[in-house]
Scaffold this motif. Structure first.
Motif, PDB file in Angstrom:
ATOM      1  N   PHE A  21     -13.070 -29.129  78.536  1.00 45.19           N
ATOM      2  CA  PHE A  21     -13.299 -27.700  78.347  1.00 45.19           C
ATOM      3  C   PHE A  21     -12.459 -26.877  79.319  1.00 45.19           C
ATOM      4  CE2 PHE A  21     -15.741 -23.776  79.014  1.00 45.19           C
ATOM      5  CZ  PHE A  21     -15.743 -23.297  77.709  1.00 45.19           C
ATOM      6  N   VAL A  22     -12.367 -27.328  80.565  1.00 44.78           N
ATOM      7  CA  VAL A  22     -11.556 -26.619  81.561  1.00 44.78           C
ATOM      8  C   VAL A  22     -10.097 -26.573  81.119  1.00 44.78           C
ATOM      9  CG1 VAL A  22     -10.654 -26.764  83.923  1.00 44.78           C
ATOM     10  CG2 VAL A  22     -13.084 -27.065  83.510  1.00 44.78           C
ATOM     11  N   VAL A  23      -9.576 -27.696  80.667  1.00 49.93           N
ATOM     12  CA  VAL A  23      -8.174 -27.758  80.250  1.00 49.93           C
ATOM     13  C   VAL A  23      -7.938 -26.920  78.998  1.00 49.93           C
ATOM     14  CG1 VAL A  23      -6.357 -29.293  79.403  1.00 49.93           C
ATOM     15  CG2 VAL A  23      -7.765 -29.987  81.337  1.00 49.93           C
ATOM     16  N   VAL A  24      -8.798 -27.062  77.997  1.00 51.34           N
ATOM     17  CA  VAL A  24      -8.611 -26.319  76.743  1.00 51.34           C
ATOM     18  C   VAL A  24      -8.756 -24.828  76.980  1.00 51.34           C
ATOM     19  CG1 VAL A  24      -9.627 -25.897  74.463  1.00 51.34           C
ATOM     20  CG2 VAL A  24      -9.248 -28.227  75.253  1.00 51.34           C
ATOM     21  N   ARG A  25      -9.716 -24.429  77.770  1.00 51.73           N
ATOM     22  CA  ARG A  25      -9.902 -23.001  78.063  1.00 51.73           C
ATOM     23  C   ARG A  25      -8.694 -22.450  78.818  1.00 51.73           C
ATOM     24  NH1 ARG A  25     -13.609 -19.114  76.253  1.00 51.73           N
ATOM     25  NH2 ARG A  25     -13.591 -17.466  77.781  1.00 51.73           N
ATOM     26  N   GLY A  26      -8.135 -23.241  79.713  1.00 51.29           N
ATOM     27  CA  GLY A  26      -6.937 -22.809  80.426  1.00 51.29           C
ATOM     28  C   GLY A  26      -5.741 -22.659  79.497  1.00 51.29           C
ATOM     29  N   ILE A  27      -5.615 -23.565  78.532  1.00 46.16           N
ATOM     30  CA  ILE A  27      -4.499 -23.478  77.585  1.00 46.16           C
ATOM     31  C   ILE A  27      -4.651 -22.263  76.676  1.00 46.16           C
ATOM     32  CG2 ILE A  27      -3.467 -24.605  75.570  1.00 46.16           C
ATOM     33  CD1 ILE A  27      -4.030 -27.297  76.992  1.00 46.16           C
ATOM     34  N   THR A  28      -5.885 -22.002  76.211  1.00 49.70           N
ATOM     35  CA  THR A  28      -6.082 -20.860  75.315  1.00 49.70           C
ATOM     36  C   THR A  28      -5.952 -19.530  76.039  1.00 49.70           C
ATOM     37  OG1 THR A  28      -8.481 -20.946  75.603  1.00 49.70           O
ATOM     38  CG2 THR A  28      -7.542 -22.139  73.727  1.00 49.70           C
ATOM     39  N   ASN A  29      -6.184 -19.510  77.344  1.00 54.00           N
ATOM     40  CA  ASN A  29      -6.006 -18.282  78.126  1.00 54.00           C
ATOM     41  C   ASN A  29      -4.596 -18.168  78.680  1.00 54.00           C
ATOM     42  OD1 ASN A  29      -8.594 -17.460  77.672  1.00 54.00           O
ATOM     43  ND2 ASN A  29      -9.354 -18.022  79.679  1.00 54.00           N
ATOM     44  N   GLU A  30      -3.718 -19.081  78.276  1.00 54.42           N
ATOM     45  CA  GLU A  30      -2.329 -19.113  78.724  1.00 54.42           C
ATOM     46  C   GLU A  30      -2.213 -19.180  80.244  1.00 54.42           C
ATOM     47  OE1 GLU A  30      -0.242 -15.910  76.883  1.00 54.42           O
ATOM     48  OE2 GLU A  30      -0.780 -16.575  74.865  1.00 54.42           O
ATOM     49  N   THR A  31      -3.153 -19.873  80.872  1.00 54.79           N
ATOM     50  CA  THR A  31      -3.071 -20.125  82.303  1.00 54.79           C
ATOM     51  C   THR A  31      -2.951 -21.625  82.531  1.00 54.79           C
ATOM     52  OG1 THR A  31      -5.470 -20.187  82.466  1.00 54.79           O
ATOM     53  CG2 THR A  31      -4.384 -18.084  82.971  1.00 54.79           C
ATOM     54  N   GLY A  35      -2.887 -26.938  88.315  1.00 59.30           N
ATOM     55  CA  GLY A  35      -4.139 -26.846  89.066  1.00 59.30           C
ATOM     56  C   GLY A  35      -5.361 -27.044  88.191  1.00 59.30           C
ATOM     57  N   LEU A  36      -5.321 -26.540  86.957  1.00 58.67           N
ATOM     58  CA  LEU A  36      -6.455 -26.732  86.055  1.00 58.67           C
ATOM     59  C   LEU A  36      -6.608 -28.184  85.654  1.00 58.67           C
ATOM     60  CD1 LEU A  36      -6.339 -23.647  83.687  1.00 58.67           C
ATOM     61  CD2 LEU A  36      -8.084 -24.230  85.350  1.00 58.67           C
ATOM     62  N   VAL A  37      -5.505 -28.849  85.421  1.00 61.93           N
ATOM     63  CA  VAL A  37      -5.567 -30.269  85.082  1.00 61.93           C
ATOM     64  C   VAL A  37      -6.112 -31.062  86.273  1.00 61.93           C
ATOM     65  CG1 VAL A  37      -4.214 -32.288  84.416  1.00 61.93           C
ATOM     66  CG2 VAL A  37      -3.710 -30.065  83.395  1.00 61.93           C
ATOM     67  N   ALA A  73     -22.229 -30.030  85.215  1.00 60.71           N
ATOM     68  CA  ALA A  73     -21.561 -29.692  83.958  1.00 60.71           C
ATOM     69  C   ALA A  73     -21.929 -28.287  83.508  1.00 60.71           C
ATOM     70  CB  ALA A  73     -21.941 -30.702  82.876  1.00 60.71           C
ATOM     71  N   LEU A  74     -23.197 -27.941  83.614  1.00 61.17           N
ATOM     72  CA  LEU A  74     -23.651 -26.606  83.243  1.00 61.17           C
ATOM     73  C   LEU A  74     -22.989 -25.542  84.110  1.00 61.17           C
ATOM     74  CD1 LEU A  74     -25.667 -25.203  81.332  1.00 61.17           C
ATOM     75  CD2 LEU A  74     -27.374 -25.446  83.124  1.00 61.17           C
ATOM     76  N   THR A  75     -22.838 -25.829  85.380  1.00 63.50           N
ATOM     77  CA  THR A  75     -22.201 -24.879  86.290  1.00 63.50           C
ATOM     78  C   THR A  75     -20.711 -24.746  85.995  1.00 63.50           C
ATOM     79  OG1 THR A  75     -23.847 -25.478  87.971  1.00 63.50           O
ATOM     80  CG2 THR A  75     -21.897 -24.281  88.714  1.00 63.50           C
ATOM     81  N   VAL A  76     -20.036 -25.850  85.700  1.00 58.20           N
ATOM     82  CA  VAL A  76     -18.607 -25.780  85.356  1.00 58.20           C
ATOM     83  C   VAL A  76     -18.407 -24.951  84.090  1.00 58.20           C
ATOM     84  CG1 VAL A  76     -16.641 -27.148  84.517  1.00 58.20           C
ATOM     85  CG2 VAL A  76     -17.907 -27.898  86.515  1.00 58.20           C
TER      86      VAL A  76
END
Length: 127
Positions: A21-31, A35-37, A73-76
């Motif tokens: 989710f962190v990686v996909v959200r970063g890709i969709t936000n073009e960030t 560091g996200l990976v 997980a809930l916090t992330v």
């Protein structure tokens, strides 16, 4: 064998899915930064270490050592969904990963701790 399968399912549900989710959200936000990976890998590895320590050690009654992986997980998910600036998301995700493998003791949500645990869950889902 049941305890090992339970840890494996927890790792997939509460370790791999927040990391993806962190990686996909970063890709969709073009960030899409390295560091996200790295933060996603940190969450996954910290979850793995947290579950390994949980299955190998015994703690005194009423506490967990390190943040339990479902709460992590809930916090992330909550930190990522708040759409904070990139640096704050990165800091939040890495902090959660650190809290999972830390020696900080968390009370088990039972008895007088049940209400604060439910409030934490409701606040995260509401966010």
């Amino acid at each position: 064998m049941g305890a090992g399968l339970d840890n494996l399912s927890d790792l997939i549900s509460f370790g791999l899915s927040p990391a993806c989710f962190v990686v996909v959200r970063g890709i969709t936000n073009e960030t899409s930064h390295l560091g996200l990976v790295a933060a996603a890998v940190a969450v996954l590895l910290a979850g793995l270490l947290r579950l390994a320590r949980f299955s190998c050690t015994t703690m005194r009654d009423g506490v967990f050592q390190g943040m339990p992986i479902p709460f992590a997980a809930l916090t992330v998910f909550s930190v990522v969904l708040l759409d904070l600036p990139f640096f704050l998301v990165l800091l939040g995700v890495v902090t959660v990963a650190w809290l999972m493998v830390s020696n900080v003791e968390y009370p088990k949500p039972s008895g007088r701790w049940a209400l604060p645990a439910v409030c934490w869950i409701v606040a995260n889902v509401g966010a």
